[in-house]
Scaffold this active site. Structure first.
Site, PDB file in Angstrom:
ATOM      1  N   HIS A  71       0.850  -1.192   0.000  1.00 19.68           N
ATOM      2  CA  HIS A  71       0.000   0.000   0.000  1.00 19.68           C
ATOM      3  C   HIS A  71       0.887   1.244   0.000  1.00 19.68           C
ATOM      4  O   HIS A  71       1.914   1.281   0.685  1.00 19.68           O
ATOM      5  CB  HIS A  71      -0.906   0.015   1.230  1.00 19.68           C
ATOM      6  CG  HIS A  71      -1.752  -1.206   1.344  1.00 19.68           C
ATOM      7  ND1 HIS A  71      -2.961  -1.336   0.690  1.00 19.68           N
ATOM      8  CD2 HIS A  71      -1.557  -2.380   1.997  1.00 19.68           C
ATOM      9  CE1 HIS A  71      -3.479  -2.529   0.950  1.00 19.68           C
ATOM     10  NE2 HIS A  71      -2.644  -3.176   1.750  1.00 19.68           N
ATOM     11  N   VAL A 131      -9.238   3.461  -0.427  1.00 21.51           N
ATOM     12  CA  VAL A 131      -9.251   2.179  -1.136  1.00 21.51           C
ATOM     13  C   VAL A 131      -8.493   1.126  -0.338  1.00 21.51           C
ATOM     14  O   VAL A 131      -8.962  -0.003  -0.135  1.00 21.51           O
ATOM     15  CB  VAL A 131      -8.672   2.331  -2.558  1.00 21.51           C
ATOM     16  CG1 VAL A 131      -8.518   0.966  -3.222  1.00 21.51           C
ATOM     17  CG2 VAL A 131      -9.563   3.225  -3.411  1.00 21.51           C
ATOM     18  N   CYS A 132      -7.319   1.492   0.151  1.00 25.11           N
ATOM     19  CA  CYS A 132      -6.508   0.546   0.913  1.00 25.11           C
ATOM     20  C   CYS A 132      -7.173   0.169   2.228  1.00 25.11           C
ATOM     21  O   CYS A 132      -7.036  -0.964   2.703  1.00 25.11           O
ATOM     22  CB  CYS A 132      -5.121   1.128   1.171  1.00 25.11           C
ATOM     23  SG  CYS A 132      -4.144   1.374  -0.329  1.00 25.11           S
ATOM     24  N   THR A 133      -7.913   1.097   2.824  1.00 29.53           N
ATOM     25  CA  THR A 133      -8.636   0.797   4.056  1.00 29.53           C
ATOM     26  C   THR A 133      -9.625  -0.342   3.821  1.00 29.53           C
ATOM     27  O   THR A 133      -9.716  -1.287   4.621  1.00 29.53           O
ATOM     28  CB  THR A 133      -9.370   2.057   4.568  1.00 29.53           C
ATOM     29  OG1 THR A 133      -8.403   3.060   4.888  1.00 29.53           O
ATOM     30  CG2 THR A 133     -10.204   1.747   5.795  1.00 29.53           C
ATOM     31  N   LEU A 175      -7.569  -3.741   3.311  1.00 32.40           N
ATOM     32  CA  LEU A 175      -7.034  -4.351   4.524  1.00 32.40           C
ATOM     33  C   LEU A 175      -8.139  -5.022   5.330  1.00 32.40           C
ATOM     34  O   LEU A 175      -7.942  -6.089   5.915  1.00 32.40           O
ATOM     35  CB  LEU A 175      -6.315  -3.289   5.361  1.00 32.40           C
ATOM     36  CG  LEU A 175      -4.963  -2.841   4.780  1.00 32.40           C
ATOM     37  CD1 LEU A 175      -4.521  -1.540   5.414  1.00 32.40           C
ATOM     38  CD2 LEU A 175      -3.906  -3.911   4.998  1.00 32.40           C
TER      39      LEU A 175
END
Length: 219
Positions: free
Chosen positions: A37, A44-46, A49
């Protein structure tokens, strides 16, 4: 450095949300999913994950260890984890590497070797190439590399499907067709001698073309 399929996944030591990591030792004889990331506190990364955390039982069933990396320090990772739990319903249940000196990102070819400076002053756009998925086998070799832009969330069901194919083909020496999923027919090589093939696949096979040998998925 660009990693390709069949390359040895570089070893490294780094701090993580679960303490110091020595990558090859941590991986042991397992398969590994190493995903990156560009920056903490990105939307988006939240979601990604959180999605991986929810799917951890599926990865566990396949003997796949999970490890993420974001180009930020561990204190920010811990704060981000609280946001992930609040917004996605589950916190990361796997280590998240801190890469404040860009060492791992550069080692895996995700940032240029010349990258330097204060990690806290970099924006997600500065690190936008840190959006890779590496599936690594027990032999420490890279089995697949997937790269996504920051604007497109990753499809983890597809990653599971790919891992199923990788593990099946490694064990049985077959190959999987387009859109294959568990239980579908597979191919085996036309180069396998007839006698050997009949021992390996006693139920026989379909061959609509000379280079097609279609069999039931091995168990």
């Amino acid at each position: 450095m660009t990693l390709s399929i069949g390359s040895t996944a570089p070893d490294f030591e780094a701090e993580s949300t679960e303490g110091p990591i020595s990558f090859h030792k941590w991986l042991g004889d397992s398969w590994g999913l190493f995903f990156s990331h560009p920056k903490d506190f990105t939307p988006v990364c939240t979601t990604e994950l959180g999605a991986v955390a929810r799917l951890k039982p599926e990865f566990d069933k396949r003997g796949v260890k999970l490890i993420g990396i974001s180009v930020d320090p561990t204190d920010k990772h811990h704060l981000w984890s609280k946001d992930i739990e609040e917004t996605q319903g589950v916190a990361p249940n796997y280590p998240l590497i801190a890469d404040v000196d860009f060492k791992v990102a550069k080692l895996y070819g995700m940032l240029p070797a010349s990258t330097s400076g204060d990690v806290n002053k970099r924006t997600p756009a500065d690190n936008q190439t840190v959006r890779n998925i590496f599936v690594i086998g027990p032999d420490k070799q890279v089995k697949i590399v997937l790269i996504y832009p920051m604007s497109t969330g990753r499809n983890w069901q597809e990653v599971l499907r790919v891992i199923d194919s990788l593990q099946l083909t490694a064990k049985h020496g077959v190959s999987t067709p387009s859109d294959w999923k568990q239980g579908d027919d597979v191919f085996f090589s036309a180069a396998v001698p007839e006698e050997e093939a009949r021992k390996k696949f006693p139920k026989g096979w379909k061959s609509p073309k000379p280079y097609f040998r279609i069999v039931e998925q091995p168990k």
